[in-house]
Design a protein around this motif. Structure first.
Motif, PDB file in Angstrom:
ATOM      1  N   VAL A 219       3.973  -3.105  -5.704  1.00  0.00           N
ATOM      2  CA  VAL A 219       4.750  -2.045  -5.262  1.00  0.00           C
ATOM      3  C   VAL A 219       4.070  -0.404  -5.492  1.00  0.00           C
ATOM      4  N   GLN A 220       3.152  -0.518  -6.594  1.00  0.00           N
ATOM      5  CA  GLN A 220       2.503   0.617  -6.706  1.00  0.00           C
ATOM      6  C   GLN A 220       1.154   0.743  -5.598  1.00  0.00           C
ATOM      7  N   ALA A 221       0.707  -0.355  -5.421  1.00  0.00           N
ATOM      8  CA  ALA A 221      -0.705  -0.507  -4.636  1.00  0.00           C
ATOM      9  C   ALA A 221      -0.032  -0.109  -2.988  1.00  0.00           C
ATOM     10  N   TRP A 222       1.008  -0.782  -2.693  1.00  0.00           N
ATOM     11  CA  TRP A 222       1.666  -0.724  -1.436  1.00  0.00           C
ATOM     12  C   TRP A 222       2.392   0.859  -1.098  1.00  0.00           C
ATOM     13  N   ASP A 223       2.343   1.555  -2.201  1.00  0.00           N
ATOM     14  CA  ASP A 223       3.293   2.830  -2.341  1.00  0.00           C
ATOM     15  C   ASP A 223       4.604   2.755  -1.296  1.00  0.00           C
ATOM     16  N   CYS A 224       5.267   1.823  -1.643  1.00  0.00           N
ATOM     17  CA  CYS A 224       6.599   1.761  -0.961  1.00  0.00           C
ATOM     18  C   CYS A 224       7.638   2.438  -1.741  1.00  0.00           C
ATOM     19  N   ASP A 225       8.851   2.352  -1.143  1.00  0.00           N
ATOM     20  CA  ASP A 225       9.962   3.174  -1.764  1.00  0.00           C
ATOM     21  C   ASP A 225      11.154   2.126  -2.155  1.00  0.00           C
TER      22      ASP A 225
END
Ligand code: PLP
Length: 427
Positions: A219-225
């Motif tokens: 989720v950090q690399a994908w920068d999602c919410d």
């Protein structure tokens, strides 16, 4: 036998320990010759998951948050599972993980909160490649004033992020999309989705239900919410979990009794959920770590490093399954939906939808079922996608979906069976 035994270098498909892995799954051992090719509907669980569920039921089958040992064990199991799942998705903190029944109810929970925060940003981008759980849920917000914007799959069976750019602007509230199509297996460049949406000030909601068993969630690399998963596709029992960026979850209006603290995960996890299955999910993460450690050099490695190694090895092995299954289907004259070119196979997982001209999907799956091969036919809960592919909701397509415990030999048996069905039934 332990998966921790004998660390090796990174796997090609020959060195992936599929036979040892299969031994760890009691359902596969018990099923004998039966072939599980419907893993997109739910995967089998390893013995250590069965043990974790059983132990929870024997030692801790009480309500959480009381002052006696059984209840304290429930609390401890939940803390451990939250930590494990946080590592699995690379969360910023464990409180960002909430447990519950399934992915659909979490998508609904988040969408009901978003409905209350539409105001000047009222546009929601959805795709026509997603499972309907991540489409219909957002379409329901039209009643609250949301405007739906469609990000359409191209003819090549992929979502192109350059097509998303003109759809996102200062009115966009959220982009909802899948990480990987549960129907045709296409992987989406969700890191690019994160960049595009955030540059416009919009949020991103990712459905990682289908990607979970096939690759490394980050989720950090994908920068999602927000991101949802179903444990039961990830070698765990039936349950689901939601990850949300801590501040996004804090802002999200949710239903809860007044006295429940307005902080994650409590504001999300209202009511009781199946604690024993959460214990199973914890064990499923540890199972994957055990696979990963086989591929790491001797020494101490973080749990995340083990998961990274596991999912890397699984991706590589599954590529050989995709290649072989697609070649088999082509030999049998199948119309394959989505990516089927040899050089583009990295853009998909081994979840393959196809049709055989002149033989109905229902007949193929029924005949396969009779001889002990479990597959699925129909619309795959993807009505918009079926329409795009020119297929009817009633008949749809056939789907075979493989995971890392499937073998090349099973594909060979499947192909032989398919050839026999075709020769016996083509009109
Ligand atoms: C991609 C995808 N999203 C969402 C769902 C719904 O998941 P659940 O059954 O956990 O609600 C599924 C189920 O098959 C799925 O494959």
């Amino acid at each position: 036998m332990s998966v921790q035994a004998s660390p090796r270098s990174m796997a090609g498909h020959n060195s992936f320990p599929v036979d040892e892995i299969r031994e760890m799954f009691p359902a596969i051992r018990k099923a004998g010759d039966f072939i599980f090719l419907e893993n997109a509907g739910g995967a089998q669980v390893p013995q250590m998951v069965v043990d974790a569920v059983t132990n929870h039921l024997i030692d801790s089958n009480v309500q959480r948050m009381a002052k006696y040992e059984h209840s304290e064990r429930v609390d401890a199991n939940l803390v451990a599972a939250r930590e494990s799942v946080a590592i699995l998705v690379n969360a910023y903190r464990p409180e960002e993980i909430s447990f519950g029944l399934n992915a659909t109810s979490f998508i609904r929970l988040v969408s009901l909160g978003i409905a209350k925060m539409l105001k000047e940003r009222s546009e929601i981008v959805v795709t026509d490649m997603d499972h309907d759980a991540n489409i219909a849920t957002w379409l329901a917000l039209e009643a609250d004033g949301a405007k739906i914007v469609w990000w359409r799959m191209r003819e090549d069976g992929t979502l192109h992020t350059e097509d998303l750019v003109p759809l996102v602007n200062e009115r966009t509230r959220l982009v909802a999309c899948t990480v990987t199509a549960h129907s045709i297996g296409t992987i989406v460049d969700v890191a690019a989705v994160g960049k595009i949406a955030h540059a416009a000030g919009a949020e991103v909601f990712l459905d990682s239900v289908h990607f979970g068993p096939h690759g490394l969630i980050d989720v950090q690399a994908w920068d999602c919410d927000y991101l949802v998963c179903s444990g039961y596709k990830n070698f765990s029992p039936h349950m689901g979990f939601l990850w949300g960026r801590f501040d996004a979850l804090c802002r999200l209006p949710t239903f809860k009794e007044d006295f429940i603290p307005d902080v994650p995960p409590y504001k999300i996890e209202v009511g009781t959920f199946p604690y024993e299955n959460v214990a199973g999910m914890d064990a499923a993460v540890r199972y994957l770590e055990g696979i990963g450690r086989r591929f790491l050099p001797e020494g101490t490695h973080s749990r995340r490093a083990a998961l990274t190694a596991a999912m890397g090895a699984i991706r590589e092995y599954e590529l050989s399954l995709s290649r072989e299954m697609i070649a088999a289907l082509k030999r049998q004259g199948a119309v394959i939906y989505g990516i089927s070119d040899e050089e583009r196979l990295k853009g998909r997982v081994p979840t393959i939808c196809f049709n055989i001209p002149g033989v109905s999907p229902q007949l193929i799956s029924a005949e396969m079922g009779k001889i002990g091969i479990g597959i699925r036919d129909g619309h795959m809960f993807a009505p918009r996608l079926m329409k795009r592919l020119g297929l009817s909701m009633e008949t749809g397509a056939v789907r075979v979906s493989l995971v890392h415990y499937n073998k090349l030999e099973e594909i060979a048996r499947f192909e032989k069976a398919l050839a026999e069905i075709i020769s016996g039934h083509r009109k």
